[in-house]
Structures are given as C-alpha cells and as structure tokens.
Design an enzyme around this catalytic site. Sequence first.
Site, short mmCIF file in Angstrom:
data_model
loop_
_atom_site.label_atom_id
_atom_site.label_comp_id
_atom_site.label_asym_id
_atom_site.label_seq_id
_atom_site.Cartn_x
_atom_site.Cartn_y
_atom_site.Cartn_z
N GLU A 119 0.83 -1.21 0.00
CA GLU A 119 0.00 0.00 0.00
C GLU A 119 0.86 1.26 0.00
O GLU A 119 0.57 2.24 -0.69
CB GLU A 119 -0.94 0.02 1.22
CG GLU A 119 -2.04 -1.04 1.19
CD GLU A 119 -3.10 -0.80 0.11
OE1 GLU A 119 -3.08 0.25 -0.54
OE2 GLU A 119 -3.95 -1.69 -0.07
N ARG A 123 0.84 3.84 -3.24
CA ARG A 123 0.27 5.18 -3.00
C ARG A 123 1.38 6.22 -2.78
O ARG A 123 1.35 7.29 -3.39
CB ARG A 123 -0.65 5.15 -1.78
CG ARG A 123 -1.82 4.20 -1.96
CD ARG A 123 -2.87 4.36 -0.88
NE ARG A 123 -3.68 3.16 -0.77
CZ ARG A 123 -4.97 3.14 -0.44
NH1 ARG A 123 -5.61 4.24 -0.18
NH2 ARG A 123 -5.64 2.01 -0.35
N ASP A 246 -4.80 -9.66 -8.68
CA ASP A 246 -5.06 -8.71 -9.77
C ASP A 246 -3.84 -8.00 -10.39
O ASP A 246 -3.44 -8.24 -11.53
CB ASP A 246 -6.11 -7.67 -9.33
CG ASP A 246 -5.87 -7.05 -7.94
OD1 ASP A 246 -4.81 -7.30 -7.35
OD2 ASP A 246 -6.75 -6.31 -7.45
N GLU A 362 -11.89 0.99 -10.67
CA GLU A 362 -11.54 0.08 -11.77
C GLU A 362 -12.52 0.11 -12.95
O GLU A 362 -12.10 0.04 -14.10
CB GLU A 362 -11.41 -1.35 -11.24
CG GLU A 362 -10.19 -1.60 -10.37
CD GLU A 362 -10.30 -1.12 -8.93
OE1 GLU A 362 -11.38 -0.62 -8.54
OE2 GLU A 362 -9.31 -1.22 -8.18
C1 DMJ Z 1 -6.08 0.81 -5.30
O1 DMJ Z 1 -5.30 1.01 -4.18
C2 DMJ Z 1 -5.31 0.15 -6.42
O2 DMJ Z 1 -5.96 0.32 -7.63
C3 DMJ Z 1 -5.07 -1.33 -6.17
O3 DMJ Z 1 -4.44 -1.94 -7.26
C4 DMJ Z 1 -6.39 -2.01 -5.91
N1 DMJ Z 1 -7.17 -1.36 -4.89
C5 DMJ Z 1 -7.33 0.07 -4.92
C6 DMJ Z 1 -8.51 0.57 -5.71
O4 DMJ Z 1 -9.62 -0.19 -5.69
#
Ligand code: DMJ
Length: 458
Positions: A119, A123, A246, A362
């Site tokens: 995270e 970010r 993912d 998304e």
């Molecule tokens: C974000 O922090 C990023 O896109 C991550 O890959 C998946 N989760 C969140 C958004 O849903």
Amino acid sequence: MKSIILGICIVFAISSCQSPPAEKIVEISPIDTQALADSVKQEFLHAWNGYKTHAWGYDALKPLSKTGHNWYAESLLMTPVDAFSTMKLMGLEAEALEAKTLIIKELNFDKDFYVQTFEVTIRLLGGLISAYQLDGDPEFLRLAQDLGDRLMPGFETATGMPYVRVHLQNGSKEWQVNNPAEIGTLLLEFGQLSKLTNDPKYYDAAKKAITEVYNRRSDIGLVGTTINVESGEWENTSSHISGMIDSYYEYFYKGWLLFGDEDLKKMWDESIPAVNQYLWDETDNGAWYGYADMHTGERTSTRFGALDAFMPGLLALSGDVERAAKLQESCFKMWTMHGIEPESLDYSSMEIVNPGYVLRPENIESAFYLYRFTKDEKYLEMGREMFQSLVKYCRTDDAYAALQSVVTKEKRDDMESFFLAETLKYAYLLFADERTLSLDEFVFNTEAHPFRIIRQEN
Ligand code: DMJ
C-alpha cells in the site's frame, strides 16, 4: 466538445387497437465531454476541500464524522501524496502547490512503526515518483528514495519475495504469508526509482520478487492467492484475477511497457493464456472471470467484483480489445444493476455477495482505456453514467463517502485516497482532451500515478 452524435429520435408506436399513433420522443443527450471534464474537476475540488477543511495533515478524511484519520500511529500524508498527480493533470496548480508545500514540510519516513509495503509503495512511493516526474522538484525524489531504502529490507527473505510489512526505522519485517499482488506490484515503483537514481538495486529486488511468484505457477500456469515467502509454498491455491492477485498480472504488461524488459513480456505471454483458459467464463449473464483451483483448473466460485473490473482496461492496453469489450459489458451491468456497483456478486445468479462500494476506480478506469483504444462513444456514455451515479449516491455536503450498501445507498464514513488518485483521475481523463496525457509517453502504476517512460539515448 469532442464529438457528438445524437439528437432526437421520433418513434411512432402504432397500437393494435387503431387508436391514433402514440408519438414517443426518445431524447438522447449529446455527450459534452468538455463540460463533463470540468464537472469532474469541480467534484475533485469538492472532495479535496473536504479533506482540507476537516482532515488537513492526516492520512485521510472521515467524511461523515468530518474528522481526520491516520493509517498508523502518525500520518504519512496518504491523501495529499495520492492526490497530487491528479491535480497536476487537471491543471489545479494552486492546489498542487499547497499539497506540495505540506508534503515537503511534513512528510518524514523516520517512524517507529510497521507499514504495509504494497500500500505504501503504490500510494506513496508511486505518488512521489510521479510527483517528481510531473513537477521536477528533487525533494520528491529524495523522499521517494528515502522511502524505497526503508522498504528494501522487506525483500531479504529466503526466496526474495517480501514480507507483508516492514518497520520503517529498523527494517525488521513481519507477516510472511503474502500474495501475488502485494509481491508483484512493486516493480513499477522500485524499477522507476532505479531509473531515476541510476541504482539498479531497487529494480533487481522487485523483479526477483515478481519472478519468484511466476516461477511457482502451477503446471497449468495459474498462481494461487497466498504464499509463504520463506518456504515458497502456496498456502491458498485459489486462482482468480481479484484482490490479492489482480495487479500481479498488470505489472508484467505495464513493466514491459515502462522498462522494455522482454522477460516481463514473456511472463505476461505465458500467464494470460492460462487465465483465459481456466478463469474466463461465458454465461447467460455475460462474460466474466471466475475462480478456479490453481492446480486442477476446476471452477471453485462464480464471484466477480469491483476490483476485477480493472481487467478490461488491462486487456485493452495489451491489445485484446475484443475480450476487453465483452468483459466491460458485464462490468457495466454490474454497475447499473443497483445504480452503482457492489464490491462483489455471484455472476451465476447475479446476487450480491458483498454490497459495499468504497469509491473504487476500476470500472471507470476500464471505460477510459477502452475509449482510448476504440473511440467508441458508448464508453463515454458508460463513464458519464458512472460519474453521475457517484455524484448522486456518494456526494456529501463536504466531500464524498463510500457506501455501506449499494442497495440501501446508506453511506459509510470513508473516503479512500484512491478516490482522488484514481477514480476522479480516470473519469477526468476519459472526458478530457487526449493530449492531457498520452499513453505513448506514460504508464500508470496501479494507483493511477503516471510514470513517464524514460527512453535511453543512443
Ligand atoms: C487501489 O489502491 C489500487 O488500484 C489497487 O491496485 C487495488 N485497490 C485500490 C482501488 O480499488
């Protein structure tokens, strides 16, 4: 206004009982892309001003209680760092300057606590690298490198795959059961840090980590949900494209685009056919990706959700527009069923599994990519509808709030920083002039921070 068709269709419905023809006017409103882009920018300002008023200096705003909240013992300025690249793309220079001033004055990674490497990488490290490339201030790069150095001990394991958490001051690590997404989705950020600092150690560590997951794929080419980074053994063998896996796939393709590393393209080329063979599911309710056991390929669940909706965008980026378009139809169906998408549903029954909506990007992100690659106006229409429902259901007097349930539309006291980093950025870019950001020059990290492709001079 970019393009606009549409107008008024006059439909004459002639009833069987000889009454006069009923004239039904179906009005299809034109898509004023400029107005929509402006409106997204206004909503971004609305959310940012909420953060400024009630949570300045904290990681995030709690929009209902109107307070600030931190992820850890002290703030790491998640929202300002995450929001910065969106401000730059939207041309919000005054807001970008106030965020930058706060970041440079206050952001400090010399903290006595553990952080979640994934995270914080997507970010903060991603946000700072992108801020450096968009703004040019070397202080952003200094902060990025300091953070990267503090996260590096996480990779020191028997396999090279990192632990989930690292202590920012002493480099100790914890939680050795990790997942492909959190292991693999470090490559763009650490790789770009290597390019910008001319020190290959970051790239090498992150590439080894993602490669070690890939090397442990099953005989049929799938990966599982969790893996022990010391033993290298899978702990949960459920395979899917949802959260925890993912963006592992995303970073093969985007890593190749950003760095031109053929190994990554090979890993993508070897992985995606298995995903399409065992997870792709064409049903009466549309085409989806489900869950399967990574060793047998047997279907184990027909769940799909908001996180999975990144896949049409990635498929379109990689050139498989046909599959992307089919999947996006399903994603949009998931969005419109209740006016806004749930966290997950069972596509065999179309029943909701998890009714929350946490302002995820998304679905809009995929509409953005599909519009870029097809120029089909239906993606503008999808984006418009998704944006309008965000305003309708998630807007508060002071900001935006997640939903506890997309059925009841009850709000929840959260506004994730990715709402400013991603959701509103992709909505804006969908409607804005394409020259705002060229996909030939930039690759987005998974948090939608644009990384400029650094081309080697000959
Ligand atoms: C974000 O922090 C990023 O896109 C991550 O890959 C998946 N989760 C969140 C958004 O849903």
